[in-house]
Scaffold this active site. Sequence first.
Site, PDB file in Angstrom:
ATOM      1  N   GLU A  62       0.827  -1.212   0.000  1.00 23.34           N
ATOM      2  CA  GLU A  62       0.000   0.000   0.000  1.00 23.34           C
ATOM      3  C   GLU A  62       0.860   1.260   0.000  1.00 23.34           C
ATOM      4  O   GLU A  62       0.596   2.193   0.773  1.00 23.34           O
ATOM      5  CB  GLU A  62      -0.937   0.009   1.212  1.00 23.34           C
ATOM      6  CG  GLU A  62      -1.910  -1.132   1.227  1.00 23.34           C
ATOM      7  CD  GLU A  62      -2.993  -1.011   2.298  1.00 23.34           C
ATOM      8  OE1 GLU A  62      -2.897  -0.119   3.161  1.00 23.34           O
ATOM      9  OE2 GLU A  62      -3.945  -1.814   2.265  1.00 23.34           O
ATOM     10  N   GLU A 110      -4.501  -8.752   0.925  1.00 23.70           N
ATOM     11  CA  GLU A 110      -5.156  -8.494   2.211  1.00 23.70           C
ATOM     12  C   GLU A 110      -6.646  -8.550   1.944  1.00 23.70           C
ATOM     13  O   GLU A 110      -7.150  -7.840   1.063  1.00 23.70           O
ATOM     14  CB  GLU A 110      -4.786  -7.131   2.795  1.00 23.70           C
ATOM     15  CG  GLU A 110      -3.472  -7.133   3.516  1.00 23.70           C
ATOM     16  CD  GLU A 110      -3.096  -5.787   4.115  1.00 23.70           C
ATOM     17  OE1 GLU A 110      -3.976  -5.085   4.664  1.00 23.70           O
ATOM     18  OE2 GLU A 110      -1.907  -5.438   4.024  1.00 23.70           O
TER      19      GLU A 110
HETATM   20  C1  GAL Z   1      -4.139  -2.346   5.550  1.00 20.37           C
HETATM   21  C2  GAL Z   1      -2.648  -2.351   5.758  1.00 20.37           C
HETATM   22  C3  GAL Z   1      -2.261  -3.269   6.900  1.00 20.37           C
HETATM   23  C4  GAL Z   1      -3.123  -2.953   8.075  1.00 20.37           C
HETATM   24  C5  GAL Z   1      -4.549  -3.173   7.738  1.00 20.37           C
HETATM   25  C6  GAL Z   1      -5.435  -2.952   8.948  1.00 20.37           C
HETATM   26  O1  GAL Z   1      -4.533  -1.280   4.797  1.00 20.37           O
HETATM   27  O2  GAL Z   1      -1.974  -2.772   4.620  1.00 20.37           O
HETATM   28  O3  GAL Z   1      -0.926  -3.077   7.230  1.00 20.37           O
HETATM   29  O4  GAL Z   1      -2.908  -1.633   8.426  1.00 20.37           O
HETATM   30  O5  GAL Z   1      -4.897  -2.275   6.705  1.00 20.37           O
HETATM   31  O6  GAL Z   1      -6.753  -3.193   8.650  1.00 20.37           O
END
Ligand code: GAL
Length: 893
Positions: free
Chosen positions: A492, A585
């Site tokens: 990100e 993710e």
């Molecule tokens: C994402 C990020 C992760 C963590 C997650 C929490 O955007 O890449 O590192 O922060 O959100 O929900």
Amino acid sequence: MLAHFRLRDVIQLLGLGCLVLNRSPIAAARVVEGRDQETPTSGRQVIKLDTDWRFWHSFENPDGIAYDQLKAYILPGANDFIADPSDHHKRPSSEPNITVRYADNKFDDSDWETVKVPHDWAIKGPFYIGDDVPVGGGMGRLPVQGVGWYRRKIIIEPSDTDKEIYLDIDGAMSYAIVWLNGRLLGGWPYGYNSFRLDLTPHLVAGKDNQLAIRLDNPTQSSRWYPGGGLYRNVWLTKVDKTHVGQSGTYITTEGVSSSSATLNLAVTVENKADVKRDIHVSTDVYKFNPETGKMGRKVASFPRAAVSVSPGQNVDSSSSTIVKNPQLWGVWTSQKKPNMYIAVTELRTGGNGKVIDTYETRFGIRTFDLSSKGLLVNGERVRIQGVNQHHDLGALGAAFNVRAAERQLEILRDLGVNAVRTSHNPPAPELLDLLDQKGFLVMDEIFDSWEIQKNPNDFHLIFPEWHEADLRSFIRRDRNHPSIYSWSVGNEVGEQYTEAGGTAVAQGLVDIAHDTDPTRPVTASLNYAKPNMTFPTAFDVISLNYQGEGIRDTPAYSHLSGITTYPLYTAFHEAFPDKLIEGSETASALSSRGTYIFPVVDVNSAPINDTSGGNSTSMQVSAYELYSADYGASADKVFAGQDPYSFVAGEFVWTGFDYIGEPTPYYDARSSYSGIVDLAGFPKDRYYLYQSRWRPDLQTAHILPHWTWPDRLGEVTPVHVFSSADEAELFLNGKSQGRLVREQYSYRFRWDKVVYAPGELRVVTYKNGKVWAKASVQTVGNASRLRLAADRSSIRADGDDLAYITVEVVDSKGRVVPNASNEITFDVAGAGELVATDNGDPADFTVFPSKQRKAYSGLALAIVRAKAGKRGPIIITASGANLKTAQVVVKTR
Ligand code: GAL
């Protein structure tokens, strides 16, 4: 076969408490490739520097030193990892004009704390509570900030004078600067990378040599808990002047079939002698069992090669060989064994043929094919059932411990996980060994930020000078692990928003990765970049954070500010029809184990607030497992977003375990809510939702919530069931609440109108018309006693091995009291000691080393370590007011 030793077999404890690994030249390798092959004849000796460190920490800068001021002396350590010699750094000709008291040989450190490494200075707390604090929720409210000094003496034998002696640090948080006998040697700023320093020129044989390491942890440097200190292993490596270089072997495979595989090997021979050396390089390949550490039969030999290496030079020797009928490394979910091999490289002098170095490399033979058809492992499609994992080990903090990491993997395996993304930094080397050994896939990730900051003191400050060295050293260290199917160079990153500029940075990193390891694809996770932008074109694999299932795109999220993203798997597939697409993710679903908040939403995914799944006063999130971060989604929504598209290769859930820091949505808390498993390692309800999907053959049914609600008599109390069945019937006190059929793209059975009455809930599930699994929950009585269980009945008496002890608060019939929060006191007697306690409550500020811990939703955990060399039982007792005491005994061996 010669005798084999494992790391934990203490062979020789020197006066200084060093663990010396003294073993046969072809004895099994341990955890870090190329290490612990020492024998007097092989010339390589690797000593773990774990005990006898002196440590001191200050929140203020106690010595006036700053990295920037000394970086001219540190940057030359990056040269080995910078391809273009014209970019190499030159050490200034004069020494820095500063007095460094704590690095001085004469400094009296006798009143400093004695610590064992790996060591995390912050984990013991206390927590910072409230608003105006130096470290807030994001970084875990623990005292990570400030400067830590570590000092240790090293004795070098007179017989070592002709050796090259290196210090190998697997990870030091952060901005490490190292002095030996008062002389500044170098360092490494990025706290997650491994690095090596050559001690040789400044060592004095036969004398105490003083090592001094300064670490400096800024605040606002991370989005999660980084830990502080020498939190991974530190080694002393003694080798002949001419030896296999750092991470100096690289094995690739081609033409892999069940009958044959070609192995290509490059060995880097490094010559620190002041004369030219003629060296013969030979490598034999053996079967290897990483669980026992035992080598099996020899399966191939590389042709011997002769190299001539000038003083101060490195020369690569390359050769190939064939392994007949290779036993392939496979992923455990495909019922394939993760078979491993070990290559034993020997360097001999050209003259008398004496072996001067023996270096072992563990590897596996397998193929990965990544395309829009998904991930093929040895030609067979394997769906990625992955989780993101941060590096902390819960109540142990960042201090690495093999057993703690192994326990996490055991729990994840039971859940059905077959892949781990090392979010968002290089892992401990031993974790990759465990992942190889257990047959997991790995996305090995290095950075969370590039040139553009996420926090004022994060990696962006050193990106310009260090990214190439960090990336190359990381890939060289890890590239022989068969489990790694992809490198990730970023998560990100802000460069997604800068189009051409950001794409150029991305391409630069991808080029470095390809140059260092041409065999693996490179990716970075995209939470913003869209299919029509240039940024994604830089990568071999499309890794989407949340964009696949859609962000704030359903009515339950429509009141929120922030970008709305409609589900993008199809659009990315159309724009990149040949590339593998995965969810790097997914979800960011949140919950507190065993906590249920009413009313329950009727949709399958909703954001959290005080009227929807959350309680900002108690800082708890409902475990109905329907609630997510504002930009997230429940697991149900994620699954429904993937299943229509066979091209989606799979996902990495955010996250497998809860981690310290980032307690979205309640930043006044200490640890995250996103884990499928809580910080203590106890499964949340979500565990059974994922397990039903990932292990569809497992006959399970899981009911939620618990059924002890004295305050809910006559109130609607929805009941949900997770099961891999296709039909289910629920009974309350024998009365059917209806038989449900699971519709396409729905992943739970839900009876939302059940009216609470005490008694028993029972579910019978069916698959293909046949009974599949049954489960029941009952209304329980008052807390009456404690029950203890150890994860293993015996542990090694090596000072590192751990027993995890679960305590349950139960009623007179032995049923767990689901809302019990009794205070429990742990006592440990005999051959062990208490290291930490926890209960998985993100809002519990009791310090981790405390022997008192409140139960949370009926459970608490004690982590017990065996004392080094002490035999006999460890007796663990748990007691609490008005509760019958419990005891469990763990043996040591
Ligand atoms: C994402 C990020 C992760 C963590 C997650 C929490 O955007 O890449 O590192 O922060 O959100 O929900």
